[in-house]
Design a protein around this motif. Structure first.
Motif, PDB file in Angstrom:
ATOM      1  N   LEU A   1      65.719  46.593  36.832  1.00 36.53           N
ATOM      2  CA  LEU A   1      66.991  46.423  36.815  1.00 36.53           C
ATOM      3  C   LEU A   1      67.763  47.560  36.000  1.00 36.53           C
ATOM      4  CD1 LEU A   1      69.587  44.581  37.522  1.00 36.53           C
ATOM      5  CD2 LEU A   1      68.922  43.221  35.227  1.00 36.53           C
ATOM      6  N   GLU A   2      67.082  47.731  34.666  1.00 33.95           N
ATOM      7  CA  GLU A   2      67.590  49.006  33.906  1.00 33.95           C
ATOM      8  C   GLU A   2      66.517  49.612  33.636  1.00 33.95           C
ATOM      9  OE1 GLU A   2      70.731  48.431  30.515  1.00 33.95           O
ATOM     10  OE2 GLU A   2      68.639  48.264  29.523  1.00 33.95           O
TER      11      GLU A   2
ATOM     12  N   CYS B   1      65.811  38.734  33.506  1.00 40.78           N
ATOM     13  CA  CYS B   1      65.455  39.492  32.288  1.00 40.78           C
ATOM     14  C   CYS B   1      64.836  38.084  31.378  1.00 40.78           C
ATOM     15  CB  CYS B   1      66.628  40.373  31.791  1.00 40.78           C
ATOM     16  SG  CYS B   1      65.890  41.296  30.233  1.00 40.78           S
TER      17      CYS B   1
ATOM     18  N   LEU C   1      72.301  42.908  29.904  1.00 38.45           N
ATOM     19  CA  LEU C   1      72.027  43.538  31.251  1.00 38.45           C
ATOM     20  C   LEU C   1      72.920  42.514  32.415  1.00 38.45           C
ATOM     21  CD1 LEU C   1      69.536  44.620  29.851  1.00 38.45           C
ATOM     22  CD2 LEU C   1      67.994  43.916  31.851  1.00 38.45           C
TER      23      LEU C   1
ATOM     24  N   ALA D   1      74.428  45.181  34.659  1.00 42.48           N
ATOM     25  CA  ALA D   1      73.427  45.900  35.525  1.00 42.48           C
ATOM     26  C   ALA D   1      73.216  44.954  36.576  1.00 42.48           C
ATOM     27  CB  ALA D   1      72.157  46.272  34.719  1.00 42.48           C
TER      28      ALA D   1
ATOM     29  N   HIS E   1      76.328  45.449  38.907  1.00 45.36           N
ATOM     30  CA  HIS E   1      76.224  46.339  39.529  1.00 45.36           C
ATOM     31  C   HIS E   1      75.155  46.539  40.622  1.00 45.36           C
ATOM     32  CE1 HIS E   1      77.079  50.714  39.913  1.00 45.36           C
ATOM     33  NE2 HIS E   1      75.336  50.832  39.814  1.00 45.36           N
ATOM     34  N   ALA E   2      74.247  45.925  40.417  1.00 47.08           N
ATOM     35  CA  ALA E   2      73.027  45.762  41.421  1.00 47.08           C
ATOM     36  C   ALA E   2      73.258  44.555  42.411  1.00 47.08           C
ATOM     37  CB  ALA E   2      71.670  45.401  40.824  1.00 47.08           C
TER      38      ALA E   2
ATOM     39  N   TYR F   1      71.789  35.675  38.207  1.00 47.14           N
ATOM     40  CA  TYR F   1      71.023  36.567  37.188  1.00 47.14           C
ATOM     41  C   TYR F   1      70.555  35.357  36.003  1.00 47.14           C
ATOM     42  CZ  TYR F   1      70.180  39.398  32.869  1.00 47.14           C
ATOM     43  OH  TYR F   1      69.820  39.995  32.000  1.00 47.14           O
TER      44      TYR F   1
END
Length: 261
Positions: free
Chosen positions: A125-126, A180, A187, A190, A193-194, A199
């Motif tokens: 992811l990051e 995560c 995150l 992120a 953005h993905a 999440y």
């Protein structure tokens, strides 16, 4: 078996140079050339885990969280950290932590949890600035779209969760999921953005649940709950390479957070 033989296996999977600058992963109590006869795996070093190690004859405790995270100025049994470190030294029990290096390693914590939850086609992811294969968090796909509440109930059942805190459900079905383990509020951007639909992480604050563009559902499954898989992950890493060495999974590695529901 020497401590260095065991830690070498772990560090081949999760090199210490992957840990964050603030971290304290590695050998905390003990010397690399000390002989050990059994290892106990836990999330944290606690007095209950030390009791268990002594009962089971384990002279090495391997945890995800390092017991010494901030510098200690004295050892006078004033708190649980000091008592545990003092006791480990007196009893000849080595303490080793595999923390943010295990989080960011390829195939590490978030990868392992995602696979447990049936999420495939995983990528970081990051990613790290130096290696796109390592970094924090993962994002992947479910085999087919699933109702959001149904998937969260499946997570609750698989991970034996008392509660899941989540934001407003932005869409009735999800397929792309980001994860995560541990504290992952940083995150959220992120994940958005993905183009994640959901999440999963832990330690979210009040404002983290406010998703202004209504494009992402965030869910807090609990810090301990998200990282309990470290025990099985470390067990798998060691048991594949060290067939004759005694490795035990702690039965007394417990969540310090309690819930009244």
């Amino acid at each position: 078996m020497k401590i260095r033989d065991i830690t070498t296996v772990i560090e081949q999977f999760a090199p210490l140079d992957l840990q964050e600058s603030y971290d304290n992963a590695g050998l905390i109590v003990g010397r690399p050339n000390d002989e050990v006869h059994g290892a106990l795996l836990a999330v944290d070093v606690t007095e209950e885990v030390l009791d268990e190690a002594e009962r089971e004859g384990c002279d090495l405790i391997i945890t995800h969280h390092p017991i010494i995270f901030h510098p200690l100025k004295r050892f006078n049994s004033a708190d649980a950290v000091q008592r545990c470190v003092e006791r480990a030294i007196r009893q000849g029990i080595a303490l080793y932590a595999c923390h943010t290096n295990l989080d960011s390693a390829f195939g590490g914590m978030s990868w392992y949890l995602a696979e447990q939850l049936g999420i495939g086609k995983l990528r970081v992811l990051e990613p790290s600035a130096t290696d796109p294969q390592v970094g924090f968090g993962v994002i992947g796909e479910l085999p087919e779209p699933v109702e959001t509440l149904t998937f969260m109930r499946q997570i609750q059942q698989k991970l034996n969760l008392r509660v899941i805190r989540h934001s407003a459900i932005t869409c009735p079905k999800i397929q792309r999921v980001a994860i995560c383990t541990g504290s992952g509020a940083s995150l959220i951007g992120a994940a958005r953005h993905a183009a994640a639909d959901l999440y999963l992480t832990a330690d979210l604050k009040y404002n983290d649940f406010m998703t202004p563009d209504r494009a992402l559902t965030v869910a807090d499954i609990g810090h301990f709950e998200s990282e309990y898989c470290a025990i099985q992950l470390l067990f798998d890493i060691l048991s594949k390479k060290m067939i004759t060495f005694a490795v035990r999974k702690s039965k007394y590695s417990c969540n310090p957070v309690n819930y009244l529901v």
